[in-house]
Design a protein around this motif. Structure first.
Motif, short mmCIF file in Angstrom:
data_model
loop_
_atom_site.label_atom_id
_atom_site.label_comp_id
_atom_site.label_asym_id
_atom_site.label_seq_id
_atom_site.Cartn_x
_atom_site.Cartn_y
_atom_site.Cartn_z
N LEU A 153 9.36 17.56 -22.70
CA LEU A 153 10.06 18.57 -21.90
C LEU A 153 9.10 19.66 -21.42
N LEU A 154 8.24 20.09 -22.32
CA LEU A 154 7.34 21.19 -21.97
C LEU A 154 6.10 20.70 -21.25
N ILE A 214 10.65 17.57 -27.14
CA ILE A 214 10.18 18.89 -26.71
C ILE A 214 8.80 18.79 -26.08
N ILE A 215 7.93 17.91 -26.64
CA ILE A 215 6.60 17.74 -26.05
C ILE A 215 6.73 17.25 -24.61
N GLN A 266 -4.39 19.22 -23.93
CA GLN A 266 -5.00 20.55 -24.01
C GLN A 266 -6.20 20.42 -24.94
N THR A 311 -0.98 15.77 -27.91
CA THR A 311 0.10 16.15 -28.83
C THR A 311 1.01 14.98 -29.16
N GLY A 333 -0.47 13.12 -31.86
CA GLY A 333 -0.27 13.86 -33.10
C GLY A 333 1.10 13.59 -33.70
N ALA A 334 2.12 13.58 -32.84
CA ALA A 334 3.49 13.32 -33.33
C ALA A 334 3.59 11.90 -33.89
N PHE A 345 10.65 16.45 -31.85
CA PHE A 345 9.33 16.91 -31.45
C PHE A 345 8.89 16.22 -30.16
N LYS A 400 -6.17 15.10 -30.01
CA LYS A 400 -6.24 15.94 -28.81
C LYS A 400 -4.90 15.94 -28.10
N ALA A 435 3.52 19.47 -22.59
CA ALA A 435 2.35 19.97 -23.32
C ALA A 435 1.47 18.83 -23.79
#
Lengths: 171, 101
Positions: A74-75, A71-72, A81, A26, A29-30, A68, A24, A77
């Motif tokens: 930074l955003l 960026i996760i 979600q 991110t 996940g990475a 990755f 769930k 995210a």
């Protein structure tokens, strides 16, 4: 013994790959992707491709997963979600995955991939010297093209991530 | 007894299938991208296995090029995702539906 090692590394890699798909969060996940890559590197070592295992860890685990994660963060995210289950997409995905595995299963059952035992002696992927020898003789042109590709990618990233200046029209 | 070529190819197919499943099922662009990377790694595993069992060097060398292309691809792709996030404030593919309207 080798069989047991293969089975355990394979199970670990597949479990981590499923973790990438099902996580769930991110960031989790990475992390699963990182462990999955470590498992694949272990399989490379079993295949006596020591250099490639090292490169995989260096490039993928060191650079790609780190990028990755950046960026996760930074955003923003990573905030869980919730992944919405969609019957049609899930069905299509499962059917396509099952077809792929069954097809390869059929090929291997008919003995088309049966190559006998691994060739004795170390392969090219095991030592830097053998590998570099191949790269800079037989595969010299692809190496040059790859260098050019990396240059183009670098320029592309600089252009893409640049903020538009005041004078330019903003879309 | 060492594992056969079939088991390596099947494992690589399974990894590829899981990545493919992720691309179809997930809605977050970053997760979809990670699943694409998974598919690339699965293909490298098959190449290394074929190279080892057939005693040729082409597969091993090809993995090097796949790694290079993957690194370049990740850099450009993530830059595009960041640019997309700046423009739309989201990375969910469901909400990126300007062409649908």
């Amino acid at each position: 013994m080798e069989q047991i090692a293969f089975a355990s590394i394979a199970a670990f890699t597949l479990a981590c790959a499923l973790g990438v798909v099902l996580a769930k969060n991110t960031v989790n996940g990475a992390m699963c992707l990182l462990l999955c890559l470590a498992g694949v590197a272990g399989l490379f070592i079993q295949l006596h491709a020591y250099l490639l295992a090292f490169l995989l860890v260096l490039v993928y685990a060191g650079a790609v997963v780190a990028l990755f994660l950046f960026i996760i963060m930074l955003l923003g995210a990573h905030g869980g979600q919730p992944w919405r289950f969609r019957a049609f997409q899930a069905f299509a995905g499962v059917v396509a995955a099952a077809l792929l595995i069954t097809g390869l299963d059929m090929i291997s059952l008919r003995g088309k991939t049966d190559a006998g035992p691994p060739v004795a002696g170390a392969g090219v992927g095991s030592s830097l010297k053998l590998y570099a020898d191949q790269l800079f003789t037989t595969y010299l042109l692809p190496v040059e093209v790859m260098g050019f590709l990396l240059l183009v990618a670098m320029l592309g990233v600089i252009v893409l991530s640049r903020r538009p200046t005041e004078g330019e029209a903003t879309e | 007894m060492s594992p056969s070529l079939d088991s390596y190819v099947l494992l690589s197919a399974a990894l590829f299938a899981i990545g493919f499943l992720g691309v179809l099922v997930r809605r977050n662009t970053l997760v979809i991208y990670m699943c694409l990377e998974l598919m690339l790694v699965a293909s490298t595993l098959a190449l290394v296995a074929f190279s080892r069992f057939n005693g040729t060097e082409a597969g091993d060398v090809f993995v090097f090029f796949i790694l290079t292309v993957a690194a370049a691809e990740v850099a450009v792709g993530l830059a595009i995702i960041v640019a997309l996030f700046r423009a739309r404030q989201t990375v969910q593919v469901d909400e990126l539906d300007l062409l649908k309207k």
